[in-house]
Design a protein around this motif. Structure first.
Motif, short mmCIF file in Angstrom:
data_model
loop_
_atom_site.label_atom_id
_atom_site.label_comp_id
_atom_site.label_asym_id
_atom_site.label_seq_id
_atom_site.Cartn_x
_atom_site.Cartn_y
_atom_site.Cartn_z
N THR A 162 -84.81 81.83 11.40
CA THR A 162 -83.65 81.17 11.99
C THR A 162 -84.06 79.88 12.70
N VAL A 163 -83.08 79.02 12.91
CA VAL A 163 -83.30 77.70 13.49
C VAL A 163 -82.67 77.61 14.87
N TYR A 164 -83.33 76.92 15.76
CA TYR A 164 -82.85 76.71 17.12
C TYR A 164 -82.80 75.21 17.38
N TRP A 165 -81.88 74.80 18.22
CA TRP A 165 -81.76 73.41 18.62
C TRP A 165 -81.80 73.32 20.14
N TYR A 166 -82.51 72.30 20.63
CA TYR A 166 -82.63 72.08 22.06
C TYR A 166 -82.22 70.64 22.36
N SER A 174 -75.97 74.38 11.45
CA SER A 174 -75.89 75.01 10.14
C SER A 174 -77.28 75.01 9.51
N LYS A 175 -77.43 75.87 8.52
CA LYS A 175 -78.72 75.97 7.81
C LYS A 175 -78.44 76.21 6.34
N SER A 195 -79.08 71.45 10.17
CA SER A 195 -78.49 70.26 10.77
C SER A 195 -77.71 70.62 12.02
N LEU A 196 -77.64 69.66 12.90
CA LEU A 196 -76.88 69.77 14.15
C LEU A 196 -75.80 68.71 14.10
N ALA A 197 -74.56 69.12 14.31
CA ALA A 197 -73.46 68.17 14.34
C ALA A 197 -72.89 68.11 15.76
N ILE A 198 -72.63 66.91 16.19
CA ILE A 198 -72.02 66.68 17.50
C ILE A 198 -70.74 65.91 17.26
N SER A 199 -69.62 66.52 17.57
CA SER A 199 -68.35 65.86 17.37
C SER A 199 -67.81 65.36 18.71
N GLY A 200 -66.83 64.46 18.65
CA GLY A 200 -66.27 63.91 19.88
C GLY A 200 -67.35 63.36 20.79
N VAL A 222 -71.69 62.83 14.88
CA VAL A 222 -73.04 62.50 14.46
C VAL A 222 -73.72 63.77 13.96
N THR A 223 -74.51 63.63 12.91
CA THR A 223 -75.25 64.76 12.37
C THR A 223 -76.74 64.45 12.38
N ILE A 224 -77.53 65.40 12.86
CA ILE A 224 -78.99 65.26 12.91
C ILE A 224 -79.58 66.30 11.97
N SER A 225 -80.46 65.85 11.08
CA SER A 225 -81.05 66.75 10.10
C SER A 225 -82.41 67.26 10.56
N CYS A 226 -82.81 68.38 9.98
CA CYS A 226 -84.09 69.00 10.29
C CYS A 226 -84.60 69.64 9.00
#
Lengths: 110, 117
Positions: free
Chosen positions: A33-37, A66-67, A73-78, A18-22
């Motif tokens: 820079t970008v941070y994800w929580y 990635s930016k 974007s944040l990708a979550i695999s598996g 799943v990929t989440i965009s920002c």
């Protein structure tokens, strides 16, 4: 209205990616820079990704960031059931002179 | 264990004041930028304020500027958020967080502030 724009929801089945965009602007994500929580229900946020694509110790490599330009974007695999949580992006905003957060994306694992 | 513990949240009437505390354990607070972030239940995270290691630089979100004041007590290894002229829209869980190079790597468990008559 949040400083950064995220989709309110995302979903996937176990094992999927799943990929989440920002989305941001030239005053926040563009030059900074970008941070994800990750915030599990009823708990405090937890740092997931820092400096666009770096993972703190203890965060599985299933999580990646990635930016590009003024977006990230944040990708979550598996995908796993315990990945169900709210995910927030953040970045310093040079115009607001403060930290801008996204509105959060609620991830559901079907 | 490195941790932050907030306290001081309560029910307060509109126009009232409250002081939140954020106590640090197993690290020296004065070596870091520190932040307050709030979250209305069921809603997203919103940055409130930050203070530099020396305590000489403070920044605030426009929504709280002139009403909230951030400070720190080195001897007690504690940070504070003095909140005055509270409004219903200030109702939220308030988190303190440590800043290392821009990211918030340690968060407290949060303290609930309810502004209501």
């Amino acid at each position: 209205q949040s400083v950064l724009t995220q989709p309110p929801s995302a979903s996937g089945t176990p094992g999927q990616t799943v990929t989440i965009s920002c989305s941001g602007s030239s005053s926040n994500i563009g030059p900074n820079t970008v941070y994800w929580y990750q915030q599990l229900p009823g708990t405090a946020p937890r740092l997931l990704i820092y400096k666009n694509n770096q993972r703190p110790s203890g965060v599985p490599d299933r999580f990646s960031g990635s930016k590009s330009g003024t977006s990230a974007s944040l990708a979550i695999s598996g995908l796993r059931s315990d990945d169900e949580a709210d995910y927030y992006c953040a970045s310093w905003d040079d115009s607001l002179y403060g930290v801008g957060f996204g509105g959060g994306t609620k991830l559901t694992v079907l | 264990e490195v941790q932050l513990v907030e306290s001081g949240g309560n029910l307060v009437q509109p126009g009232g004041s409250l002081r939140l505390s954020c106590a640090a354990s197993s690290f020296i607070l004065k070596n870091y930028w520190m932040h307050w972030v709030r979250q209305t239940p069921g809603k997203g995270l919103v940055w409130v304020s930050r203070i530099n290691p020396g305590g000489s630089i403070t920044n605030y979100a426009d929504s709280v500027k002139g009403r909230f004041s951030i400070s720190r007590d080195y001897a007690r290894n504690t940070m504070f958020l003095q909140m005055n002229s509270l409004r219903a829209e200030d109702t939220a869980i308030y988190y303190c967080a440590r800043d290392v190079g821009g990211e918030h790597d340690i968060w407290g468990q949060g303290t609930m502030v309810t502004v209501s008559s």
